[in-house]
Design a protein around this motif. Structure first.
Motif, PDB file in Angstrom:
ATOM      1  N   GLY A   1       0.846  -1.192   0.000  1.00  0.00           N
ATOM      2  CA  GLY A   1       0.000   0.000   0.000  1.00  0.00           C
ATOM      3  C   GLY A   1       0.875   1.234   0.000  1.00  0.00           C
ATOM      4  N   TRP A   2       0.248   2.403   0.078  1.00  0.00           N
ATOM      5  CA  TRP A   2       1.037   3.636   0.130  1.00  0.00           C
ATOM      6  C   TRP A   2       1.078   4.155   1.563  1.00  0.00           C
ATOM      7  CZ3 TRP A   2      -4.019   3.556  -1.481  1.00  0.00           C
ATOM      8  CH2 TRP A   2      -4.895   4.485  -0.924  1.00  0.00           C
ATOM      9  N   SER A   3       2.072   4.957   1.850  1.00  0.00           N
ATOM     10  CA  SER A   3       2.216   5.522   3.188  1.00  0.00           C
ATOM     11  C   SER A   3       1.301   6.736   3.296  1.00  0.00           C
ATOM     12  CB  SER A   3       3.678   5.931   3.435  1.00  0.00           C
ATOM     13  OG  SER A   3       3.850   6.339   4.766  1.00  0.00           O
ATOM     14  N   ALA A   4       0.229   6.577   4.061  1.00  0.00           N
ATOM     15  CA  ALA A   4      -0.819   7.596   4.121  1.00  0.00           C
ATOM     16  C   ALA A   4      -0.460   8.717   5.088  1.00  0.00           C
ATOM     17  CB  ALA A   4      -2.133   6.948   4.531  1.00  0.00           C
ATOM     18  N   LYS A   5      -1.252   9.787   5.038  1.00  0.00           N
ATOM     19  CA  LYS A   5      -1.002  10.936   5.909  1.00  0.00           C
ATOM     20  C   LYS A   5      -1.192  10.595   7.381  1.00  0.00           C
ATOM     21  CE  LYS A   5      -1.977  14.630   2.587  1.00  0.00           C
ATOM     22  NZ  LYS A   5      -2.832  15.797   2.254  1.00  0.00           N
ATOM     23  N   ASN A   6      -1.972   9.536   7.677  1.00  0.00           N
ATOM     24  CA  ASN A   6      -2.143   9.132   9.077  1.00  0.00           C
ATOM     25  C   ASN A   6      -1.020   8.216   9.565  1.00  0.00           C
ATOM     26  OD1 ASN A   6      -2.737   6.711   7.829  1.00  0.00           O
ATOM     27  ND2 ASN A   6      -4.803   6.519   8.663  1.00  0.00           N
ATOM     28  N   CYS A   7       0.048   8.120   8.745  1.00  0.00           N
ATOM     29  CA  CYS A   7       1.242   7.332   9.077  1.00  0.00           C
ATOM     30  C   CYS A   7       0.977   5.825   9.073  1.00  0.00           C
ATOM     31  CB  CYS A   7       1.845   7.762  10.418  1.00  0.00           C
ATOM     32  SG  CYS A   7       2.445   9.467  10.409  1.00  0.00           S
ATOM     33  N   ALA A   8      -0.118   5.402   8.470  1.00  0.00           N
ATOM     34  CA  ALA A   8      -0.399   3.977   8.292  1.00  0.00           C
ATOM     35  C   ALA A   8      -0.205   3.612   6.829  1.00  0.00           C
ATOM     36  CB  ALA A   8      -1.835   3.662   8.720  1.00  0.00           C
ATOM     37  N   ILE A   9      -0.043   2.319   6.571  1.00  0.00           N
ATOM     38  CA  ILE A   9      -0.016   1.839   5.188  1.00  0.00           C
ATOM     39  C   ILE A   9      -1.459   1.621   4.749  1.00  0.00           C
ATOM     40  CG2 ILE A   9       0.639  -0.067   3.663  1.00  0.00           C
ATOM     41  CD1 ILE A   9       2.944   1.808   4.401  1.00  0.00           C
ATOM     42  N   MET A  10      -1.801   2.212   3.620  1.00  0.00           N
ATOM     43  CA  MET A  10      -3.171   2.163   3.111  1.00  0.00           C
ATOM     44  C   MET A  10      -3.203   1.332   1.835  1.00  0.00           C
ATOM     45  SD  MET A  10      -6.075   3.663   4.130  1.00  0.00           S
ATOM     46  CE  MET A  10      -5.391   5.030   5.082  1.00  0.00           C
ATOM     47  N   SER A  11      -3.986   0.264   1.852  1.00  0.00           N
ATOM     48  CA  SER A  11      -4.103  -0.555   0.648  1.00  0.00           C
ATOM     49  C   SER A  11      -5.487  -0.359   0.026  1.00  0.00           C
ATOM     50  CB  SER A  11      -3.880  -2.038   0.959  1.00  0.00           C
ATOM     51  OG  SER A  11      -5.076  -2.650   1.402  1.00  0.00           O
ATOM     52  N   PRO A  12      -5.592  -0.457  -1.300  1.00  0.00           N
ATOM     53  CA  PRO A  12      -6.900  -0.294  -1.945  1.00  0.00           C
ATOM     54  C   PRO A  12      -7.921  -1.321  -1.461  1.00  0.00           C
ATOM     55  CG  PRO A  12      -5.127  -0.224  -3.576  1.00  0.00           C
ATOM     56  CD  PRO A  12      -4.515  -0.667  -2.282  1.00  0.00           C
ATOM     57  N   GLU A  13      -7.442  -2.540  -1.159  1.00  0.00           N
ATOM     58  CA  GLU A  13      -8.359  -3.610  -0.758  1.00  0.00           C
ATOM     59  C   GLU A  13      -8.824  -3.492   0.694  1.00  0.00           C
ATOM     60  OE1 GLU A  13      -4.931  -5.606  -3.100  1.00  0.00           O
ATOM     61  OE2 GLU A  13      -5.178  -3.972  -1.652  1.00  0.00           O
ATOM     62  N   PHE A  14      -7.900  -3.245   1.600  1.00  0.00           N
ATOM     63  CA  PHE A  14      -8.192  -3.357   3.029  1.00  0.00           C
ATOM     64  C   PHE A  14      -8.093  -2.042   3.793  1.00  0.00           C
ATOM     65  CE2 PHE A  14      -6.029  -7.365   1.640  1.00  0.00           C
ATOM     66  CZ  PHE A  14      -7.181  -8.147   1.572  1.00  0.00           C
ATOM     67  N   GLY A  15      -7.826  -0.960   3.100  1.00  0.00           N
ATOM     68  CA  GLY A  15      -7.598   0.291   3.810  1.00  0.00           C
ATOM     69  C   GLY A  15      -6.369   0.173   4.688  1.00  0.00           C
ATOM     70  N   SER A  16      -6.434   0.775   5.874  1.00  0.00           N
ATOM     71  CA  SER A  16      -5.288   0.671   6.791  1.00  0.00           C
ATOM     72  C   SER A  16      -5.518  -0.351   7.896  1.00  0.00           C
ATOM     73  CB  SER A  16      -4.988   2.039   7.419  1.00  0.00           C
ATOM     74  OG  SER A  16      -6.107   2.514   8.164  1.00  0.00           O
ATOM     75  N   TYR A  17      -6.625  -1.083   7.805  1.00  0.00           N
ATOM     76  CA  TYR A  17      -6.914  -2.097   8.821  1.00  0.00           C
ATOM     77  C   TYR A  17      -6.156  -3.384   8.504  1.00  0.00           C
ATOM     78  CZ  TYR A  17     -10.709   1.097  10.096  1.00  0.00           C
ATOM     79  OH  TYR A  17     -11.437   2.201  10.479  1.00  0.00           O
ATOM     80  N   MET A  18      -4.847  -3.308   8.617  1.00  0.00           N
ATOM     81  CA  MET A  18      -3.977  -4.452   8.319  1.00  0.00           C
ATOM     82  C   MET A  18      -2.870  -4.563   9.354  1.00  0.00           C
ATOM     83  SD  MET A  18      -3.223  -3.963   4.231  1.00  0.00           S
ATOM     84  CE  MET A  18      -2.386  -2.389   4.511  1.00  0.00           C
ATOM     85  N   TYR A  19      -2.547  -5.803   9.728  1.00  0.00           N
ATOM     86  CA  TYR A  19      -1.341  -6.084  10.493  1.00  0.00           C
ATOM     87  C   TYR A  19      -0.231  -6.393   9.499  1.00  0.00           C
ATOM     88  CZ  TYR A  19      -4.569  -6.916  14.419  1.00  0.00           C
ATOM     89  OH  TYR A  19      -5.536  -6.805  15.385  1.00  0.00           O
ATOM     90  N   LEU A  20       0.979  -5.929   9.821  1.00  0.00           N
ATOM     91  CA  LEU A  20       2.110  -6.088   8.913  1.00  0.00           C
ATOM     92  C   LEU A  20       3.242  -6.892   9.560  1.00  0.00           C
ATOM     93  CD1 LEU A  20       2.301  -2.373   7.681  1.00  0.00           C
ATOM     94  CD2 LEU A  20       1.210  -4.288   6.477  1.00  0.00           C
ATOM     95  N   GLY A  21       3.936  -7.655   8.737  1.00  0.00           N
ATOM     96  CA  GLY A  21       5.135  -8.367   9.174  1.00  0.00           C
ATOM     97  C   GLY A  21       6.040  -8.562   7.979  1.00  0.00           C
ATOM     98  N   GLU A  22       7.282  -8.953   8.216  1.00  0.00           N
ATOM     99  CA  GLU A  22       8.202  -9.099   7.091  1.00  0.00           C
ATOM    100  C   GLU A  22       9.277 -10.155   7.354  1.00  0.00           C
ATOM    101  OE1 GLU A  22       9.439  -5.997   9.851  1.00  0.00           O
ATOM    102  OE2 GLU A  22       7.792  -5.895   8.437  1.00  0.00           O
ATOM    103  N   MET A  23       9.881 -10.580   6.263  1.00  0.00           N
ATOM    104  CA  MET A  23      10.952 -11.577   6.319  1.00  0.00           C
ATOM    105  C   MET A  23      12.088 -11.136   5.400  1.00  0.00           C
ATOM    106  SD  MET A  23      10.981 -15.476   4.884  1.00  0.00           S
ATOM    107  CE  MET A  23       9.359 -15.814   5.521  1.00  0.00           C
ATOM    108  N   ILE A  24      13.287 -11.026   5.965  1.00  0.00           N
ATOM    109  CA  ILE A  24      14.474 -10.744   5.153  1.00  0.00           C
ATOM    110  C   ILE A  24      15.040 -12.084   4.690  1.00  0.00           C
ATOM    111  CG2 ILE A  24      16.693  -9.527   5.065  1.00  0.00           C
ATOM    112  CD1 ILE A  24      15.930  -8.213   7.753  1.00  0.00           C
TER     113      ILE A  24
END
Length: 381
Positions: free
Chosen positions: A150-173
Motif C-alpha cells: 500500500g502507500w504511506s498515508a497521511k495518518n502514518c499507516a499503510i493504506m491498501s486499496p483492498e483493506f484500507g489501513s486495517y492491516m497487520y504487517l510483518g516481514e521476512m528478510i
C-alpha cells in the motif's frame, strides 16, 4: 527453479495459509527513512518503544548477512464489532482500539511467517531467513510501502486499496534475490481529514507524527497522564482509531477473514468499574491474550479512572475512594483523586482533604490539590 517461479509459488502458498496480501522488495538501505528517523530523533518525536539504533532500522544487511530481498505480508483485521454492548449510565464502558481486538497479532503473524519460512527452506535448502513483527528492528510500514502492499498515508499507516489501513504487517528478510514488486503512488491527495481530526494534534502534518502526543502512545505509558491530554482520552483504554475511522479510504472496509481476530465484546469494550479492583491474575486470565495487555494492568486501570471521570460517573465514587485511600501505587491514588475532583459530589471535598492529610507522596498530593480545586470551582459555579 528461477526466483521468479519460486516467487509465484510463495504467493500461491501465502493464500493457502491465510495471508491476505504479500509483496516483495529489494533489501537496499532505506535511505529516505533514515533521514526521516534522524529528523524524528532531533525533534524528539519518537515514542521510545521503537528500536533506537537507526542503522539497524534502515540497513537490512546488518540484520541478515547477504540480505537481498524482503517479503512483506499483511493480514486484514475487522473494523466493526458485532453485538457491541452499550455504555450506559452506571455501567460505563471503555474501549480497546481495533488493532487490539482478538488474539495478539504478534502471535498470529509470527505463525504465518514461520510457515512461510519453512516453505521457502524446503524449496531452497540452506536459504537464510529472518522474520519480524512490529517489535523487530525494521519499520514494518517502510517495508510494506516498498513491497507494494500500500502507500504511506497521511495518518502514518499503510493504506491498501483492498483493506484500507486495517492491516497487520510483518516481514521476512532473505538472501534470495526475488523480483521486486512496484511501490504504489500516494493516493491521499489533498485530503487532510486525519490530520484535522487528531485529538491531540499529534499528526504534525501528513506523514509526520509526534509520538509523544499520540493517544495510542499515551494510553501505554505508566506514569501520570499529562493534564492536557486527560480530557482528550475519552473512554479509550488502549490505542486510538480516530485517524483511521475518519479516513475516506477506510469507509466500508471491514474484513472477518481470521476467526482468531474476532473481538469478544466484553473484553474489548469492558465495563470500567470492575477494572479498578481486578487482580493481576484476573487481568492476565481475562485480557492476557490481546495485544493491549502487554504493558500490564496499571496503564489500563489509570485510563479506566480517567474514562470514569470523562463520564462524570457518580456511581464510581465508592470505587475511586477505595483507590484513593488504600491503593499502594501513587499513579493510581493520584489519578483517582483527580477523577473524584472532576466528578464532584457532596463528600468529595472532605474525602480529598482527609486523603491529603495522610498522603506522603508529593505527586499524589499535587493531584489531590487539583481535585480540590475542581470541586471548589463546581461549588462556586
Amino acid at each position: 527453479m528461477t526466483s521468479a517461479q519460486l516467487k509465484e509459488e510463495i504467493v500461491a502458498y501465502s493464500k493457502e495459509i491465510g495471508i491476505d496480501k504479500i509483496g516483495f522488495a529489494h533489501a537496499d538501505v532505506f535511505a529516505e527513512l533514515k533521514k526521516r528517523l534522524r529528523l524524528q530523533q532531533d525533534l524528539n518525536y519518537q515514542s521510545g518503544f521503537e528500536e533506537s539504533d537507526i542503522e539497524k532500522r534502515t540497513e537490512p544487511e546488518r540484520l541478515l548477512s547477504g540480505a537481498s530481498s524482503i517479503i512483506s505480508i499483511a493480514l486484514a483485521y475487522p473494523s466493526k464489532m458485532k453485538d457491541a454492548p452499550k455504555s450506559v449510565r452506571g455501567e460505563r464502558r471503555g474501549i480497546f482500539c481495533r488493532a487490539s481486538w482478538g488474539k495478539d497479532y504478534h502471535h498470529i503473524l509470527r505463525e504465518k511467517l514461520s510457515l512461510l519460512e519453512a516453505f521457502i527452506i524446503e524449496k531452497v535448502p540452506g536459504a537464510a531467513v529472518k522474520s519480524m513483527v512490529d517489535t523487530g528492528e525494521l519499520s514494518d510500514r517502510a517495508v510494506a510501502e516498498r513491497a507494494g502492499i500500500g502507500w504511506s498515508a497521511k495518518n502514518c499507516a499503510i493504506m491498501s486499496p483492498e483493506f484500507g489501513s486495517y492491516m497487520y504487517l510483518g516481514e521476512m528478510i532473505t538472501n534470495i534475490a526475488f523480483p521486486a514488486d512496484t511501490p504504489m503512488e500516494d493516493q491521499c491527495g489533498s485530503c487532510n481529514k486525519c490530520v484535522d481530526a487528531c485529538p491531540t494534534n499529534a499528526l504534525v502534518q501528513g506523514g509526520q507524527l509526534d509520538s509523544s502526543k499520540c493517544i495510542a502512545f499515551l494510553t501505554q505509558t505508566k506514569g501520570f497522564l499529562p493534564d492536557q491530554y486527560r480530557d482528550k482520552l475519552g473512554n479509550r483504554l488502549y490505542g486510538c482509531d480516530t485517524c483511521q475511522t475518519v479516513c475516506p479510504e477506510n469507509k466500508g472496509k471491514d474484513f472477518h477473514h481470521h476467526l482468531e481476530m474476532e473481538p469478544d465484546p466484553e473484553i474489548v469494550k469492558p465495563l470500567l468499574k470492575p477494572l479498578l479492583s481486578i487482580s493481576n491474575r484476573e487481568f492476565k486470565e481475562k485480557f492476557g491474550y490481546i495485544s493491549g495487555s502487554w504493558r500490564g494492568k496499571k496503564p489500563i486501570q489509570r485510563n479506566a479512572i480517567i474514562a470514569l471521570a470523562h463520564f462524570k460517573d457518580e456511581t464510581a465514587i465508592p470505587d475511586l475512594l477505595m483507590l484513593l485511600h488504600h491503593d499502594p501505587r501513587p499513579v493510581i491514588r493520584g489519578t483517582a483523586a483527580w477523577a473524584i475532583g472532576k466528578i464532584g459530589g457532596e463528600n468529595a471535598e472532605l474525602e480529598l482533604l482527609s486523603a491529603k492529610e495522610n498522603e506522603k507522596d508529593d505527586l499524589v498530593t499535587l493531584e489531590i490539590e487539583k481535585g480540590l480545586k475542581m470541586v471548589r470551582n463546581q461549588e462556586i459555579s
